[in-house]
Write a protein that holds these residues in place. Structure first.
Motif, short mmCIF file in Angstrom:
data_model
loop_
_atom_site.label_atom_id
_atom_site.label_comp_id
_atom_site.label_asym_id
_atom_site.label_seq_id
_atom_site.Cartn_x
_atom_site.Cartn_y
_atom_site.Cartn_z
N GLY A 1 -23.23 -1.69 4.93
CA GLY A 1 -22.36 -0.46 4.64
C GLY A 1 -21.43 -0.34 5.83
O GLY A 1 -20.11 -0.22 5.17
N PHE A 2 -21.79 -0.43 6.93
CA PHE A 2 -20.82 -0.06 7.94
C PHE A 2 -19.38 -1.36 7.91
O PHE A 2 -18.40 -1.05 8.17
N LEU A 3 -20.00 -2.37 7.99
CA LEU A 3 -19.16 -3.68 8.02
C LEU A 3 -18.19 -3.45 6.64
O LEU A 3 -16.79 -3.84 6.73
N VAL A 4 -18.55 -3.09 5.79
CA VAL A 4 -17.95 -3.04 4.39
C VAL A 4 -16.75 -1.92 4.59
O VAL A 4 -15.61 -2.13 4.25
N LEU A 5 -17.29 -0.91 4.93
CA LEU A 5 -16.40 0.25 5.24
C LEU A 5 -15.33 -0.11 6.16
O LEU A 5 -14.03 0.22 6.04
N LEU A 6 -15.77 -0.79 7.28
CA LEU A 6 -14.69 -1.28 8.40
C LEU A 6 -13.73 -2.11 7.63
O LEU A 6 -12.22 -1.74 7.93
N TRP A 7 -14.02 -3.09 7.02
CA TRP A 7 -13.10 -3.95 6.35
C TRP A 7 -12.49 -3.12 4.99
O TRP A 7 -11.09 -3.53 4.93
N ILE A 8 -12.68 -2.21 4.62
CA ILE A 8 -11.84 -1.23 3.68
C ILE A 8 -10.82 -0.64 4.41
O ILE A 8 -9.70 -0.45 3.93
N PHE A 9 -11.13 -0.08 5.62
CA PHE A 9 -10.24 0.59 6.48
C PHE A 9 -9.07 -0.36 6.75
O PHE A 9 -8.02 -0.20 6.64
N VAL A 10 -9.48 -1.66 7.33
CA VAL A 10 -8.65 -2.47 7.57
C VAL A 10 -7.49 -2.87 6.15
O VAL A 10 -6.44 -2.97 6.72
N PHE A 11 -8.33 -3.27 5.18
CA PHE A 11 -7.26 -3.50 3.99
C PHE A 11 -6.63 -2.41 3.32
O PHE A 11 -5.33 -2.65 3.06
N THR A 12 -7.04 -1.02 3.75
CA THR A 12 -5.87 -0.12 3.28
C THR A 12 -5.11 0.23 4.30
O THR A 12 -3.88 0.29 3.65
N VAL A 13 -5.11 -0.28 5.71
CA VAL A 13 -3.96 -0.22 6.65
C VAL A 13 -2.85 -1.51 6.24
O VAL A 13 -1.90 -1.31 6.14
N VAL A 14 -3.65 -2.57 5.77
CA VAL A 14 -2.75 -3.71 5.43
C VAL A 14 -1.88 -3.17 4.11
O VAL A 14 -0.82 -3.62 4.06
N GLY A 15 -2.57 -2.56 3.17
CA GLY A 15 -1.88 -2.17 2.15
C GLY A 15 -0.62 -1.09 2.25
O GLY A 15 0.48 -1.19 1.86
N VAL A 16 -0.88 -0.23 3.47
CA VAL A 16 0.01 0.69 3.74
C VAL A 16 1.28 -0.07 4.31
O VAL A 16 2.32 0.18 4.01
N ILE A 17 0.85 -1.05 5.21
CA ILE A 17 1.88 -1.81 5.82
C ILE A 17 2.95 -2.70 4.79
O ILE A 17 4.08 -2.73 4.95
N ARG A 18 1.89 -3.07 3.82
CA ARG A 18 2.73 -4.04 2.65
C ARG A 18 3.59 -3.07 2.16
O ARG A 18 4.83 -3.65 1.79
N ARG A 19 3.30 -2.13 1.60
CA ARG A 19 4.05 -0.92 0.98
C ARG A 19 5.33 -0.62 1.69
O ARG A 19 6.58 -0.84 1.30
N ASP A 20 5.15 -0.63 2.94
CA ASP A 20 6.22 -0.29 4.09
C ASP A 20 7.11 -1.39 4.19
O ASP A 20 8.33 -1.32 4.00
N LEU A 21 6.69 -2.48 3.99
CA LEU A 21 7.66 -3.64 4.34
C LEU A 21 8.35 -3.98 3.08
O LEU A 21 9.49 -4.23 3.31
N PHE A 22 7.91 -3.75 1.77
CA PHE A 22 8.87 -3.70 0.68
C PHE A 22 9.42 -2.47 0.26
O PHE A 22 9.83 -2.64 -0.84
N ALA A 23 8.98 -1.71 1.10
CA ALA A 23 9.77 -0.11 0.53
C ALA A 23 11.32 -0.20 0.76
O ALA A 23 11.81 0.29 0.07
N GLY A 24 11.86 -1.08 1.60
CA GLY A 24 13.31 -1.09 2.03
C GLY A 24 14.18 -1.34 0.57
O GLY A 24 14.95 -0.75 0.12
N SER A 25 13.63 -2.24 -0.28
CA SER A 25 14.39 -2.56 -1.55
C SER A 25 14.15 -1.48 -2.52
O SER A 25 15.17 -1.04 -3.18
N ARG A 26 12.71 -0.97 -2.68
CA ARG A 26 12.89 0.12 -3.71
C ARG A 26 13.59 1.51 -3.22
O ARG A 26 14.25 1.86 -3.92
N ALA A 27 13.20 1.81 -1.85
CA ALA A 27 13.97 2.92 -1.30
C ALA A 27 15.37 3.14 -1.43
O ALA A 27 15.92 3.89 -1.66
#
Lengths: 160, 478
Positions: free
Chosen positions: A12-38
């Motif tokens: 459970g801990f490992l899964v939660l750790l990776w959920i955190f990592v992927f959430t962060v990656v998701g935020v960064i991904r949105r951030d990278l492509f925000a330029g065109s949408r913003a």
């Protein structure tokens, strides 16, 4: 503690750790492509008609309006500024919007001002001059998209 | 041109109110808050798993360290909301999670050291874990102070010469002081005040030297980039322009010899070469830097084999690195235990609290990564490495988007230094490179390292705030 609980905690801990990592990656991904949408969300520079005095809204096709100022050459190449409604000042002075460290630039070199849905380039009495493509800018000059503004060794372009 | 030549100055400009933040900034802060809460939940989960394994039960106040950490980081979050509303939403929570897991792991080590019946009585601020928790308070307070008072990162450049000088003094101080004050485990990197309190000035020197490098190179980049001779298809700088890089090289070799620490020396030198490369965009600087460093390291090794003396410790480290299993109970003990710990962990680890990390010597600082590796496995360690990677990436992102050269060089240099430090220590404990006594940023027990790295994060937050503030808000706010 039963074995099953410990195993659940371990994985459970490992899964939660990776959920955190992927959430962060998701935020960064949105951030990278925000330029065109913003770019689309920001209102086009509103035309303020002073000379004519009428409140005619500027006829600017949304897709053609400049939303970004991109440095294409020089020390700051790659820098992007999202354009809003405030003028952009360019020069060596520390309080400029775009601070260029270039021996051929003046402290207050030039500025870009939004007017009638267009960006107007104005030289502020610089020593070495501001060039729009190949012609020297003497008075306020509207800047079309994709035409290089040259200041010293730096080139800038408006992008949609 | 058809535009009437009306003076531009007469155009009324719509001044956006600075009070109401744009949606982008508010969304970023919301994301930061949620990520932070998720991170602290993870720390609490780790603490619970540790107690389940080590106490056979989960006590009612298992969450206390996570609660204290959450309160501290929430305070920092509020400071960011007030003073750097556009700052990168990912940086702070990612670093907070690493910091929190470090505290939780150190607490787990305390539990391991205590006798089984005493384990339940360990208070929140007891032992190494408690100390680290207190240092976290201080470090986060320091970061908050930097964010609160430094409103514009360009202000830092005013103190560049002072900071440069301070940096050199901080680097050299432990080397000049007698070994009784500055030596711990063979590396002279410390200043000890009494027996329980010691600081590592090198951690702070890193930051102040970087500010100076960035300031110096912004002024010198033109001459360094343009005046060059072409040789073998690579542009090489003129001899006299090599001056400063040679000075830093000599300084880093002095550190290597007198402070007996390869890692710190590699860190300073790498930091300088990369800022130089970022400033000039010349690959030749990287090549020159790598050649100089490997040349210097090889020379030091040869000297260690033949002359010994001050180079002997460096020679030993290289020998241990090449053949750790030659003397597994003597010189190779640390490294073999570290490798065995990582091996025991395997893919998924033994589970938090279920391993034997205390078998690894120095597991609370240098080898914390190996100790955690035994319990969270390759799967968990990779997640931690990805977190470091993302923090460094956000630093580079801030460097790319910020609009002034000093900010670019500073952010790029800070992000790279953090990455290089992670590489040097994790490369060391996993036997990729010779082991050196670096701290693992945010994880290792150690106040200086924690405070210095949080200050680094504060500066990155400040620069990312400047980078992400839209131009319509007046660029960098005064």
């Amino acid at each position: 503690m039963p074995e099953i609980v410990l195993a659940a905690a371990r994985f459970g801990f490992l899964v939660l750790l990776w959920i955190f990592v992927f959430t962060v990656v998701g935020v960064i991904r949105r951030d990278l492509f925000a330029g065109s949408r913003a770019g689309r969300l920001v209102a086009t520079p509103r035309g303020v008609n002073v000379a004519a005095g009428n409140a005619r809204p500027a006829k600017v096709k949304k897709g053609r309006a400049a939303h970004q100022l991109v440095v294409t050459a020089g020390a700051l190449a790659g820098t992007k500024i999202t354009l809003g409604e405030a003028p952009i000042t360019i020069g060596r002075a520390e309080d400029s919007t775009l601070v260029i460290t270039d021996d051929y630039a003046s402290a207050r070199h030039a500025r870009l001002v939004p007017r009638d849905g267009q960006w107007v380039l104005e030289d502020l009495g610089s020593t070495n001059g501001t060039y729009l493509d190949r012609s020297k800018v003497s008075g306020p000059t509207p800047v079309p998209l994709g035409v290089p503004i040259r200041i010293g060794r730096t080139s800038l372009e408006l992008r949609p | 041109m058809t535009t009437p030549p009306t003076p531009i100055a007469a155009t009324p400009i719509i001044k956006p109110s600075t009070r109401a933040l744009p949606e982008a900034a508010r969304a970023a802060r919301r994301t930061e808050l949620w990520l932070l809460l998720l991170g602290m939940l993870l720390v609490a989960a780790y603490l619970a798993a540790v107690e389940a394994n080590m106490l056979e039960t989960v006590s009612s106040d298992f969450w206390a360290p996570a609660g204290v950490l959450a309160a501290v980081f929430l305070a920092l979050h509020v400071v960011i909301r007030l003073r750097a509303p556009f700052a990168d939403p990912v940086l702070m929570p990612a670093v907070a999670l690493l910091n929190g897991l470090g505290v939780a792991f150190l607490r787990r080590l305390d539990l391991g050291r205590a006798e089984v019946p005493d384990r339940a009585d360990l208070t929140v601020f007891a032992g190494d874990g408690g100390r680290q928790l207190l240092w976290t308070l201080i470090a986060v307070f320091g970061a908050a102070v930097v964010l609160w008072f430094v409103r514009d990162h360009r202000e830092i450049s005013k103190y560049a010469w002072t900071l440069g000088l301070a940096g050199i003094v901080l680097v050299l101080l432990p080397a000049l002081l007698p070994g009784s004050i500055s030596e711990v485990n063979g590396a002279k990197l410390w200043i000890k005040f009494g027996s329980l309190f010691a600081i590592q000035p090198g951690e702070f020197a890193k930051l102040s030297l970087l500010v100076f490098f960035a300031y110096y190179l912004v002024r010198k980049r033109e001459v360094l980039a343009l005046a060059s001779r072409r040789f073998l298809g690579i542009d090489f700088p003129r001899g006299r322009d090599l001056g400063p890089v040679l000075v830093v090289w000599a300084l880093s070799l002095l550190v290597l010899v007198f402070e007996k620490d390869l890692g710190t020396s590699l860190l300073y030198f790498g930091m300088f070469v990369v800022t130089l490369y970022v400033a000039t965009e010349r690959v030749s600087w990287l090549i020159i830097g790598l050649l100089l460093f490997f040349g210097g390291a090889a020379l030091a090794y040869v000297l260690a084999e033949t002359a010994g003396g001050p180079f002997a410790s460096f020679g030993n480290r290289v020998d241990v690195w090449l053949n750790p299993f030659d003397e597994p109970y003597k010189s190779g003990y640390q490294l073999t235990q570290s490798l065995l710990g990582l091996g025991t962990g395997g893919m998924f680890g033994t589970g938090p609290g279920a391993g034997n990390p205390l078998q690894v010597p120095e597991v609370r600082n240098d080898f914390i990564f190996a100790g955690m590796g035994e319990e969270v496995g390759l799967f968990g360690l990779t997640a931690l490495l990805v977190l470091y990677l993302l923090v460094v990436e956000r630093g580079f992102r801030a460097a790319l988007t910020v609009r002034d050269s000093f900010g670019k060089l500073l952010a790029g240099g800070l992000a790279f230094t953090l990455g290089l430090q992670v590489f040097v220590i994790i490369g060391g404990v996993s036997k990729l490179i010779p082991l050196t006594g670096q701290t693992t940023p945010f994880l290792s027990a150690g106040g200086s390292s924690l405070v210095a790295n949080w200050l680094l994060v504060a500066v990155l937050l400040r620069i990312s705030d400047a980078a992400r503030t839209p131009a319509s808000m007046g660029g960098v706010r005064k």
